[in-house]
Design an enzyme around this catalytic site. Structure first.
Site: not given
Ligand code: PGA
Length: 250
Positions: A67, A136, A138, A143
């Site tokens: 992304d 959450n 995702h 999301e």
């Molecule tokens: P993080 O993000 O590794 O910074 O916890 C993971 C994600 O949101 O996919």
């Protein structure tokens, strides 16, 4: 899903880096799907160190990042292109033409997303997709929602996700772009194998629901249950809510 629990974040990084080294040895032209975020940084550090010692070779590999923020110049320190340069691509030898990103400054989002899907297909598909998971649930910027997008698309970020990304935006969540281009659920699920990494207690609930919960668009990572080759690599804190049988440590 194969669950592997390591004692520490460092052990997680070493194990995943080692797997990638082995994959690259077996298939030097490996097509890697890469993730940004806090979680994979120790893996990229480890791979950078191994590359410095000549113990891993990326020269024939190709990469596709999951992304990128929409309407954020690539030079901005908060862009995922800048993140990858800092943590991996600045330290390993990989021809720039083999490094693929979604262009957050593209004129037309739909065209850019279609271009990316074509580029992945032209590379023969993704062999190993590295994924983090949001608190959450995702994956990428898919999301929780009533419905999920199958293909690469322009996504709107949840406030929680913007807060989690605020570090390179002066710790100001409102400065984090509201939209991003992201591989879709089918794009991710078409990778031949998936390695999902989660560390820290904050991920425990999402991990437990991903592994044991129903398939639901409210927890996008739950769809990984239908993939035939997913390795979930956790530290003890992220594995805390799993049963002791599931936690049986590496
Ligand atoms: P993080 O993000 O590794 O910074 O916890 C993971 C994600 O949101 O996919």
């Amino acid at each position: 899903m194969r669950l592997v629990v390591h004692r520490s974040q460092r052990d997680v990084a070493h194990a995943v880096a080692q797997r990638l080294v082995a994959e690259l040895e077996g298939r030097p032209s490996l097509v890697l799907g890469l993730a940004t975020g806090r979680t994979p940084i120790p893996i990229y550090q480890r791979l950078s160190a191994l590359a410095g010692q000549g113990r891993v070779d990326f020269t024939r590999a190709a990469t596709f990042n999951l992304d990128e923020f929409w309407r954020l110049p690539a030079e901005h320190p908060g862009s995922y292109r800048a993140f990858m340069a800092r943590h991996l691509f600045g330290h390993v030898r990989i021809p720039p033409a083999r490094i693929h990103f979604l262009d957050g400054m593209a004129r037309d989002a739909a065209e850019e997303c279609a271009r990316y899907e074509r580029a992945i297909a032209a590379a023969g598909g993704i062999d190993v997709q590295i994924l983090g998971i949001g608190a959450n649930g995702h994956i990428g910027f898919n999301e929780p929602a009533v419905a999920l997008q199958a293909r690469t698309h322009l996504a709107t970020l949840k406030p929680q996700t913007r807060r989690a990304n605020a570090t390179f935006f002066g710790d100001d969540a409102t400065a984090v772009p509201e939209q991003a281009l992201s591989m879709g659920m089918a794009t991710i699920l078409q990778a031949r194998s998936v390695v999902l990494i989660a560390t820290g207690r904050g991920k425990g609930r999402a991990v437990e629901r991903m592994v044991n919960g129903p398939l639901t668009t409210r927890l996008p990572a739950s769809f990984l249950q239908v993939h035939h080759d997913v390795e979930v690599v956790l530290d003890e804190a992220a594995a805390e809510r799993l049963t002791s049988a599931q936690r049986g440590r590496a």
